[in-house]
Design a protein around this motif. Structure first.
Motif, mmCIF file in Angstrom:
data_model
loop_
_atom_site.group_PDB
_atom_site.id
_atom_site.type_symbol
_atom_site.label_atom_id
_atom_site.label_comp_id
_atom_site.label_asym_id
_atom_site.label_seq_id
_atom_site.Cartn_x
_atom_site.Cartn_y
_atom_site.Cartn_z
ATOM 1 N N VAL A 265 0.849 -1.197 0.000
ATOM 2 C CA VAL A 265 0.000 0.000 0.000
ATOM 3 C C VAL A 265 0.886 1.248 0.000
ATOM 4 C CG1 VAL A 265 -1.543 1.380 1.442
ATOM 5 C CG2 VAL A 265 -2.040 -1.024 1.062
ATOM 6 N N ARG A 266 1.907 1.220 0.871
ATOM 7 C CA ARG A 266 2.802 2.379 0.970
ATOM 8 C C ARG A 266 3.489 2.628 -0.367
ATOM 9 N NH1 ARG A 266 6.977 1.889 5.682
ATOM 10 N NH2 ARG A 266 5.077 1.374 6.744
ATOM 11 N N TRP A 267 3.943 1.539 -0.936
ATOM 12 C CA TRP A 267 4.688 1.595 -2.175
ATOM 13 C C TRP A 267 3.789 2.041 -3.324
ATOM 14 C CZ3 TRP A 267 3.312 -2.594 -5.447
ATOM 15 C CH2 TRP A 267 4.155 -2.844 -6.518
ATOM 16 N N LEU A 268 2.528 1.585 -3.297
ATOM 17 C CA LEU A 268 1.594 2.020 -4.346
ATOM 18 C C LEU A 268 1.288 3.506 -4.208
ATOM 19 C CD1 LEU A 268 -1.211 -0.616 -4.889
ATOM 20 C CD2 LEU A 268 0.067 0.623 -6.632
ATOM 21 N N ASN A 269 1.181 3.968 -2.954
ATOM 22 C CA ASN A 269 0.922 5.392 -2.746
ATOM 23 C C ASN A 269 2.053 6.248 -3.286
ATOM 24 O OD1 ASN A 269 -1.648 6.089 -1.594
ATOM 25 N ND2 ASN A 269 -1.085 4.751 0.097
ATOM 26 N N GLU A 270 3.293 5.732 -3.110
ATOM 27 C CA GLU A 270 4.435 6.477 -3.679
ATOM 28 C C GLU A 270 4.365 6.457 -5.201
ATOM 29 O OE1 GLU A 270 7.883 4.633 -2.024
ATOM 30 O OE2 GLU A 270 7.376 5.323 -0.005
ATOM 31 N N LEU A 271 4.064 5.268 -5.708
ATOM 32 C CA LEU A 271 4.033 5.072 -7.152
ATOM 33 C C LEU A 271 2.992 5.968 -7.825
ATOM 34 C CD1 LEU A 271 5.585 2.950 -8.810
ATOM 35 C CD2 LEU A 271 3.591 1.470 -8.652
ATOM 36 N N VAL A 272 1.809 6.036 -7.220
ATOM 37 C CA VAL A 272 0.737 6.788 -7.880
ATOM 38 C C VAL A 272 0.916 8.298 -7.715
ATOM 39 C CG1 VAL A 272 -0.923 4.920 -7.640
ATOM 40 C CG2 VAL A 272 -0.877 6.726 -5.932
ATOM 41 N N GLY A 273 1.812 8.677 -6.785
ATOM 42 C CA GLY A 273 2.088 10.104 -6.634
ATOM 43 C C GLY A 273 3.074 10.613 -7.675
ATOM 44 N N LEU A 274 3.736 9.698 -8.376
ATOM 45 C CA LEU A 274 4.735 10.113 -9.364
ATOM 46 C C LEU A 274 4.059 10.578 -10.648
ATOM 47 C CD1 LEU A 274 7.135 7.083 -8.844
ATOM 48 C CD2 LEU A 274 7.492 9.423 -8.051
ATOM 49 N N GLU A 275 4.731 11.490 -11.325
ATOM 50 C CA GLU A 275 4.169 12.000 -12.577
ATOM 51 C C GLU A 275 4.050 10.852 -13.573
ATOM 52 O OE1 GLU A 275 6.148 15.471 -14.162
ATOM 53 O OE2 GLU A 275 5.671 14.782 -16.177
ATOM 54 N N ALA A 276 2.885 10.711 -14.192
ATOM 55 C CA ALA A 276 2.671 9.562 -15.062
ATOM 56 C C ALA A 276 2.509 9.959 -16.527
ATOM 57 C CB ALA A 276 1.421 8.807 -14.604
ATOM 58 N N ASP A 277 2.147 11.239 -16.792
ATOM 59 C CA ASP A 277 1.768 11.564 -18.170
ATOM 60 C C ASP A 277 2.719 12.545 -18.867
ATOM 61 O OD1 ASP A 277 1.251 13.833 -16.750
ATOM 62 O OD2 ASP A 277 -0.905 13.877 -17.132
#
Ligand SMILES: Cc1cc2nc3c(=O)[nH]c(=O)nc-3n(C[C@H](O)[C@H](O)[C@H](O)COP(=O)(O)OP(=O)(O)OC[C@H]3O[C@@H](n4cnc5c(N)ncnc54)[C@H](O)[C@@H]3O)c2cc1C
Length: 406
Positions: A265-277
């Protein structure tokens, strides 16, 4: 879960500090990286082995075992604090078939000689066990197993094979269910044996996972001699040993699983906070993705409380009931769902084969930004999570029978 929720005394804080100090002083950077890289059961075996030796040297090789066999004799609260600090420190994974599965069976069904010989070797990290239950024609329907053991004086002679044997390539012992007689009921005529992996006639054939890892094996037995003194329990009564072991397997590692869920969960939260587009937007701006992640976070919170309650209630050495099995089904499904989100989040960076970069010690660079290294291997590894140790259908049948009395 936090120590503050346990109504802590000064002694509890002191114990927490002692455990924390132990982790701070003993976990090396390599141990930590091995834990980080674990997508399924182990990253690299050696780090788990060395960690078990460190635990043993401290007297914490198997804290939950009864004290007479080397357990720590902790109170339920101390066991919880230990688990919480372990979640926080995140040591590398250890192959658990010895310590968590066969050891409790040896304690219950073993002779005094077997206890005196095997248990110290398990707790010290000298012996590593593989589990020889499944066969090509016997998985969910385990009692259909056919590995033949023919009596010959003081020995059995084994012919046949076991399959999906996790990390048998690292084990020096294997416990096996074998067929010693054909009787009216297939659960009868099964015997439980403790076998040395270096016995002449044992051969391994590796099986590679969808992620390209060598985790499983098919283990072939050709005229393998096993002394009858290595039988656990009575001849033809191995099914009761097998079922005892499954109680531990089906409830095993609940808090460890919750730890994993929390990390993801922690790791996904970091991941989804990163610029994606490439335009400053991130997946967090995607309401559907955020909603799915929030639902999973709630599931992890609930899993944490339920596991903590179960651990606090457990008596050292007593077999677990089917409640742990029920929680395990749910947790495995949550783990899969989290890794699906992870794979979605890294998009096409999931495609390259990055096994070289996923070693504990490596100079192979990651293709792409560092955070793309693990989501796809996690996703692939977790496909097996609802099959290993029994499928959800089989667990639900067990829960219906043993917990609900249906
Ligand atoms: C990662 C991993 C590690 C493993 N490690 C080991 C190990 O170390 N040692 C070992 O011995 N085994 C190991 N296994 C094997 C594992 O125990 C079996 O895969 C599992 O029990 C299922 O058996 P099977 O693969 O033969 O599937 P099958 O039993 O053939 O099942 C196929 C499908 O039929 C369904 N099904 C079968 N019977 C019923 C029923 N009565 N009611 C409803 N549905 C049913 C199942 O749910 C499943 O969906 C491992 C498996 C995995 C994936």
């Amino acid at each position: 879960m936090d120590i503050e929720q346990l109504d802590p005394t000064p002694e509890d804080y002191a114990f927490r500090d002692e455990v924390r100090r132990f982790y701070d002083q003993n976990l090396t950077d390599e141990h930590r990286r091995a834990a980080l890289l674990t997508t399924w059961a182990l990253a690299e075996f050696e780090y788990g082995r060395s960690w078990q030796k460190i635990l043993y040297a401290r007297g914490w090789g198997a804290p939950n075992w009864p004290v007479e066999y080397g357990g720590a004799g902790w109170s339920p609260k101390q066991r919880l604090i230990w688990e919480m600090e372990s979640q926080r420190a995140r040591p590398p994974e250890i192959m658990r078939m010895g310590k968590n599965l066969v050891a409790p069976c040896i304690m219950t069904f073993g002779t005094d000689e077997q206890k005196a010989y095997f248990l110290p070797r398990i707790i010290s990290g000298e012996d590593w066990w593989a589990q020889g239950y499944s066969e090509p024609g016997a998985g969910s329907d385990l009692a259909s197993l056919q590995l033949q053991a023919t009596s010959d004086g003081d020995d059995y002679i084994l012919n046949g094979s076991k399959i999906w044997t996790t990390f048998a390539q690292f084990a020096n012992r294997i416990f096996c269910l074998v067929r010693t007689a054909k009787m009216q009921k297939k659960q009868e005529g099964i015997t439980f044996l403790l076998i040395d992996m270096d016995s002449p006639g044992i051969e391994l054939r590796p099986i590679y996972t969808i992620a390209g890892e060598h985790e499983f094996n098919q283990v072939f037995f050709t005229d393998v001699r096993v002394p009858k003194s290595r039988r656990l329990g009575e001849e033809n009564a191995g099914w009761s040993v097998a079922r005892h072991l499954l109680l531990y397997e089906h409830s095993a590692g609940l808090l460890r699983m919750v730890t994993e869920l929390r990390w993801r969960v922690r790791w996904l939260n970091e991941l989804v906070g990163l610029e994606a587009d490439g335009y400053g937007g991130s997946l967090r701006d995607d309401p559907d993705f955020s909603r799915r992640l929030s639902l999973l976070e709630i599931a992890v919170e609930a899993a944490d409380f339920a596991a903590a309650q179960l651990i606090a209630d457990a008596k050292p050495g007593a077999p677990p009931d089917a409640t742990g099995e029920l929680l395990n089904i749910r947790n495995r499904e949550t783990a899969q769902a989290l890794t699906e989100l992870g794979a979605e989040a890294v998009g096409y960076y999931g495609a390259p084969d990055q096994r070289g970069a996923r070693k504990v010690v490596t100079d192979v660079p990651v293709v792409g930004p560092p955070h793309v290294l693990l989501p796809m291997p996690f996703y692939l590894a977790q496909r097996a999570n609802t099959i290993a140790g029994g499928t959800p259908e089989i667990h639900r049948n067990n829960v219906a029978k043993h917990l609900l009395g249906l």
